[in-house]
Design a protein around this motif. Structure first.
Motif, short mmCIF file in Angstrom:
data_model
loop_
_atom_site.label_atom_id
_atom_site.label_comp_id
_atom_site.label_asym_id
_atom_site.label_seq_id
_atom_site.Cartn_x
_atom_site.Cartn_y
_atom_site.Cartn_z
N ILE A 89 0.85 -1.20 0.00
CA ILE A 89 0.00 0.00 0.00
C ILE A 89 0.88 1.24 0.00
O ILE A 89 1.88 1.31 0.72
N GLY A 90 0.49 2.26 -0.79
CA GLY A 90 1.22 3.52 -0.75
C GLY A 90 1.23 4.24 -2.07
O GLY A 90 0.32 4.10 -2.88
N GLY A 91 2.30 5.03 -2.31
CA GLY A 91 2.42 5.83 -3.51
C GLY A 91 2.63 4.98 -4.76
O GLY A 91 3.32 3.96 -4.72
N GLY A 92 2.05 5.41 -5.87
CA GLY A 92 2.03 4.60 -7.09
C GLY A 92 3.37 4.08 -7.57
O GLY A 92 3.56 2.87 -7.74
N ALA A 93 4.35 4.97 -7.78
CA ALA A 93 5.64 4.54 -8.31
C ALA A 93 6.37 3.63 -7.33
O ALA A 93 6.98 2.63 -7.72
N LEU A 147 4.42 -0.91 3.50
CA LEU A 147 3.97 0.47 3.34
C LEU A 147 5.00 1.22 2.51
O LEU A 147 6.14 1.40 2.93
N ALA A 148 4.58 1.61 1.32
CA ALA A 148 5.50 2.21 0.35
C ALA A 148 5.07 3.65 0.07
O ALA A 148 4.24 3.90 -0.79
N GLY A 149 5.62 4.59 0.83
CA GLY A 149 5.25 5.98 0.64
C GLY A 149 6.42 6.91 0.92
O GLY A 149 7.54 6.47 1.14
N SER A 150 6.14 8.20 0.92
CA SER A 150 7.18 9.18 1.18
C SER A 150 6.99 9.86 2.54
O SER A 150 7.90 10.52 3.04
N LEU A 151 5.79 9.71 3.15
CA LEU A 151 5.51 10.29 4.46
C LEU A 151 4.28 9.60 5.03
O LEU A 151 3.21 9.67 4.45
N MET A 152 4.45 8.92 6.17
CA MET A 152 3.32 8.25 6.82
C MET A 152 3.45 8.35 8.33
O MET A 152 4.52 8.10 8.88
N ILE A 172 6.38 -4.10 7.03
CA ILE A 172 7.64 -3.56 6.53
C ILE A 172 7.35 -2.18 5.95
O ILE A 172 6.38 -1.99 5.23
N SER A 173 8.20 -1.22 6.27
CA SER A 173 8.02 0.16 5.80
C SER A 173 9.23 0.59 5.00
O SER A 173 10.37 0.21 5.32
N LEU A 174 9.00 1.39 3.96
CA LEU A 174 10.12 2.07 3.33
C LEU A 174 10.66 3.12 4.30
O LEU A 174 9.93 3.60 5.17
#
Length: 218
Positions: A89-93, A147-152, A172-174
């Protein structure tokens, strides 16, 4: 414990599910998973996974005796077909990069006889992401969430705490700003590697113990 999966095609009317569930319960059979939906106007479908089925032929005969039941089929359970699930789940790219790593690694293990599937959903917004994370706890067969995002942070972090506490799902988080990285079991900078490690964390054929690296950053 052996699991038997069945799908029941029924006339769509109130009370059908409760009648079927009551009959199954009287036989001492546990319903471990159930999903129902409308196939078309007037026709419904019920999918169930059952434990402790001693006589499947007798069960099928009894189900077909219901006036509202049109047909009954027996299947392999979803875990045998699709196995454990990785949810991203997260940002598209970033989601696509994590998925690339996860699918590639899952392919390696599935060739060896495992079953690991990968589901993705690109989302933005704290409310939307928190809702999606909480919903992961209601999905069957989930082994790990990435969790694949730039800010969470904020509500998303609370949702992560909830599914870890109640469902024992590996998270697991980026590596990103926000408090989610403090709640995740593992923080990984490279999105492709994050996908690979998510699969390794749930695969039976991987030499990887998430407990030994929990709380570390890569």
């Amino acid at each position: 414990m052996a699991v038997t999966a069945i799908s029941i095609k029924t006339v769509e009317r109130p009370g059908v599910l409760s009648e079927i569930a009551e009959m199954i319960a009287r036989k001492g059979i546990n319903i471990s998973y159930a999903y129902l939906y409308v196939e078309e106007d007037g026709i419904g479908s019920i999918y169930m996974e059952l434990e402790d089925v001693k006589d499947i032929e007798e069960l099928i005969t009894d189900l077909r005796s219901f006036e509202s039941v049109l047909d009954v089929d027996v299947h392999r359970p979803l875990e045998d077909i699709y196995g454990k699930r990785i949810i991203i789940i997260g940002g598209g790219a970033q989601v696509s990069q994590v998925a690339m790593g996860a699918i590639s690694e899952a392919d390696r293990h599935n060739i060896r006889g495992e079953r690991i599937s990968v589901d993705t959903i690109p989302l933005v917004g704290e409310k939307e992401l928190a809702e999606a994370v909480r919903a992961v706890g209601r999905l069957p067969r989930v082994g790990a969430l990435v969790l694949a995002g730039s800010l969470m942070g904020g509500e998303i972090s609370k949702a992560v705490e909830k599914i870890k506490r109640e469902q024992n799902i590996i998270v697991i988080s980026l590596n990103m700003p926000g408090s989610v990285t403090e709640k995740a079991d593992l923080v990984v900078t490279d999105p492709i590697q994050a996908g690979v490690m998510a699969v390794m964390a749930v695969a039976d054929t991987a030499i990887f113990d998430i407990k030994k690296v929990r709380g570390r950053k890569f």
